[in-house]
Design an enzyme around this catalytic site. Structure first.
Site, short mmCIF file in Angstrom:
data_model
loop_
_atom_site.label_atom_id
_atom_site.label_comp_id
_atom_site.label_asym_id
_atom_site.label_seq_id
_atom_site.Cartn_x
_atom_site.Cartn_y
_atom_site.Cartn_z
N ARG A 336 55.96 76.45 71.24
CA ARG A 336 54.69 76.72 71.92
C ARG A 336 54.12 75.44 72.53
O ARG A 336 53.61 75.46 73.68
CB ARG A 336 53.70 77.31 70.92
CG ARG A 336 52.28 77.46 71.45
CD ARG A 336 51.39 78.16 70.43
NE ARG A 336 50.00 78.15 70.86
CZ ARG A 336 49.08 77.29 70.45
NH1 ARG A 336 49.41 76.33 69.56
NH2 ARG A 336 47.84 77.35 70.89
N SER A 351 49.40 81.38 73.16
CA SER A 351 48.93 81.42 71.78
C SER A 351 50.05 81.91 70.88
O SER A 351 51.05 82.47 71.34
CB SER A 351 47.72 82.36 71.66
OG SER A 351 48.11 83.70 71.91
N SER A 442 47.46 94.03 64.57
CA SER A 442 46.11 93.61 64.20
C SER A 442 46.20 92.22 63.57
O SER A 442 46.85 92.04 62.54
CB SER A 442 45.49 94.60 63.21
OG SER A 442 44.18 94.19 62.85
N ASN A 443 45.58 91.24 64.19
CA ASN A 443 45.70 89.84 63.78
C ASN A 443 44.34 89.32 63.31
O ASN A 443 43.40 89.23 64.10
CB ASN A 443 46.22 88.99 64.94
CG ASN A 443 46.61 87.58 64.50
OD1 ASN A 443 46.24 87.13 63.42
ND2 ASN A 443 47.37 86.89 65.33
N GLY A 467 48.45 87.75 59.13
CA GLY A 467 47.55 86.81 58.47
C GLY A 467 47.66 85.43 59.07
O GLY A 467 48.34 85.20 60.09
N HIS A 497 55.63 107.18 56.35
CA HIS A 497 56.88 107.53 55.67
C HIS A 497 57.50 108.82 56.25
O HIS A 497 58.68 109.10 56.01
CB HIS A 497 56.62 107.72 54.17
CG HIS A 497 57.78 107.26 53.32
ND1 HIS A 497 59.10 107.51 53.66
CD2 HIS A 497 57.83 106.53 52.17
CE1 HIS A 497 59.89 106.98 52.75
NE2 HIS A 497 59.15 106.38 51.84
N ASP A 501 61.53 105.38 57.18
CA ASP A 501 61.88 105.20 55.77
C ASP A 501 61.75 103.73 55.37
O ASP A 501 61.72 102.84 56.23
CB ASP A 501 63.30 105.69 55.50
CG ASP A 501 63.43 107.20 55.65
OD1 ASP A 501 62.41 107.89 55.44
OD2 ASP A 501 64.53 107.67 56.01
#
Length: 524
Positions: A336, A351, A442-443, A467, A497, A501
């Site tokens: 980066r 980013s 989702s960050n 995270g 599910h 799987d």
């Protein structure tokens, strides 16, 4: 087919006949249309009923209605349409025009809060705003409800000063064509002999489904220029080949663009001149406090109600399971830095999230089961990877989409995410920019959150919770002391599910981890 000469004879004799079927005909000529309107209007001057003469704008599936009456001037009734596919009710945030103001096609009439965002509401007809039926701040206004009335002449404003909408049963979004609305007559007027009823809807030529707001004039969603309402399923947009090519290159929806060519045909210049509306969201809901108590009641916005409904549905109906893994980010961080030095002249700054989106998209291509949707009776496996990126706004969470993320470069993903996030925070996202998607990210790493489990966005099968990266001691056989410090990021994959799987979800994480720990593979 009744010819023009016959209609002219009817006009001279002032015979009251129904020509509505002729006006609806796609084969009617402009000359015949004009004569038919004159005849229809004259024949109905003494009628106790309000009649509707549909606009003959080609490609307009909403069939804008113009109203004529014996005691009211020519006018348009503006109803609340569905500004998004899931919208059932709306909130009138504010009126941008006052009663008596002149209105031009494309002018911003009001701001409406839908179940997704606050959107500008534009006029599709010219005239004068005669009457506002629903004041600003009104909540839970159903689709098809009469919002306001526009008259064609300024002298007609006074006629609607004390106008009240006739009480009639509410109509659902799937209701068929609506019958003309009666206009009350003074008791002193003796009703004339009844006129023949218009031809029933079943005898009209087949066409696209008609929304419930057919009885009134629906306004279009919020592009900056005047727009034609998006065609319903199966509708046709008339555009030149150049316009279609330019729209595809720019990623624009032709149904959101008004054509300047013959009969509303969209030309290439119309696509080049198209600019999204700059509409700022307004706060329609204000917190209320009660004296002497230690709490504040916050009213629910439409967006918050939809978020609550969908997340509850997801947790109650989708069998979630969760898989977590740690990813060494040293090589990604180093690459980066190198790429940002190369892109400094272009003012592009990549980013870590751009790398995560690209790695997720490529992992979905390797493991297509994760790029699928549960459709109740079957599983739909998508051939393109459209990544939804969760963005927090003042009104709630929204997920704009990076389309074809597997085929885009890191710089292209960066530009898309920056543009979509800015639109999301200013309430300017178009419905096609946040509806759909095949995989969600989702960050919360920028907030220092180490790990979390996200809720799946149905009908998608997976969502990745990202995270923060933190320095950890890891085993390193090449180091003198046997260990070294590395940046490690924790991610958690939530899976449906019914579709994915456990072994398939684990395989996806393996591919995702490979791309981030050896990011040069993403450039191949």
């Amino acid at each position: 087919m009744i010819r023009t000469a016959v209609l002219q004879k009817c006009l001279q004799q002032n015979v009251r006949i129904c020509v509505q079927k002729i006006i609806h005909s796609r084969n009617v000529t402009r000359q015949l249309s004009t004569t038919a309107r004159k005849c229809y209007k004259l024949c109905c001057r003494q009628s106790p009923k309000t009649v509707q003469v549909p606009s003959l704008k080609r490609g307009n599936n909403n069939l804008i209605k113009r109203f004529y009456s014996s005691d009211l001037p020519e006018h348009y009734k503006i109803a609340l349409p569905a500004l998004s596919p899931t919208m059932e009710m709306g909130t009138i945030v504010s009126w941008e025009k006052k009663e008596g103001d002149q209105v031009s096609e494309g002018d911003l009439l009001a701001e409406i809060e839908t179940d997704k965002a606050t959107m500008g509401f534009e006029a599709s007809e010219e005239g004068y705003l005669a009457k506002i039926m629903i004041p600003a701040g009104s909540k839970d206004v159903p689709i098809g409800k009469l919002l306001c009335i526009i008259v064609t002449e300024e002298e007609g404003i006074a006629a609607f000063k004390d106008f009240k909408a006739d009480e009639e049963p509410e109509q659902k979004a799937s209701s068929p064509a609506v019958q003309p609305e009666p206009v009350k007559q003074p008791a002193s007027h003796a009703p004339p002999s009844p006129a023949p009823a218009p031809a029933p809807a079943a005898s009209s030529p087949p066409g696209p489904a008609v929304p419930p707001s057919l009885m009134t004039v629906p306004l279009s969603p919020p592009p900056a220029v005047s727009v034609m309402p998006a065609p319903s399923s199966g509708g046709r947009v008339f555009a030149s080949p150049l316009a279609r090519t330019l729209a595809a290159e720019k990623g624009l929806d032709l149904s959101m663009i008004t054509g300047s060519g013959p009969e509303g045909r969209i030309r290439g210049q119309d696509v080049l001149n198209f600019v999204p509306t700059m509409v700022m969201p307004s706060a329609a809901h204000r917190p209320t406090t009660t004296p002497g108590v230690a709490y504040t009641d916050l009213p629910l916005s439409n967006v918050r109600q939809v978020i609550a409904k969908r997340l509850l549905q997801s947790k109650q109906t989708i069998p979630h399971y969760y898989l977590s893994v740690d990813v060494n980010m040293d090589d990604t961080i180093e690459l980066r830095k190198e790429l940002n030095n190369e892109l400094a002249e272009d003012k592009i700054k990549l980013s870590v999230n751009d790398f995560i989106i690209k790695a997720s998209a490529l992992a979905c291509k390797k493991v297509p089961e994760a790029n699928s949707s549960w459709m109740d009776s079957f599983i739909r496996q998508h051939h393109t990877v459209d990544v939804s990126v969760a963005v927090a706004t003042d009104n709630g969470l929204i997920t704009p989409i990076v389309f074809g993320a597997d085929k885009k470069g890191l710089a292209g993903i960066n530009l898309d995410v920056s543009s979509l996030a800015q639109k999301a925070r200013t309430g300017k996202l178009q419905p096609h920019e946040y509806q759909g998607g095949t995989f969600t990210i989702s960050n919360l790493g920028m907030y220092g959150v180490k790990n979390f489990s996200a809720i799946i966005n149905p009908p998608q099968a997976c969502i990745l919770a990202v995270g923060s990266s933190e320095k950890r001691l890891v085993l390193d056989e090449d180091a003198e002391n046997g260990f070294s410090s590395s940046s490690v990021m924790s991610v958690t994959l939530s899976c449906d599910h019914r579709v994915v799987d456990g072994a398939v979800g684990a395989q996806w994480l393996v591919e995702f981890k490979k791309y981030l720990e050896r990011p040069v593979n993403m450039l191949l």
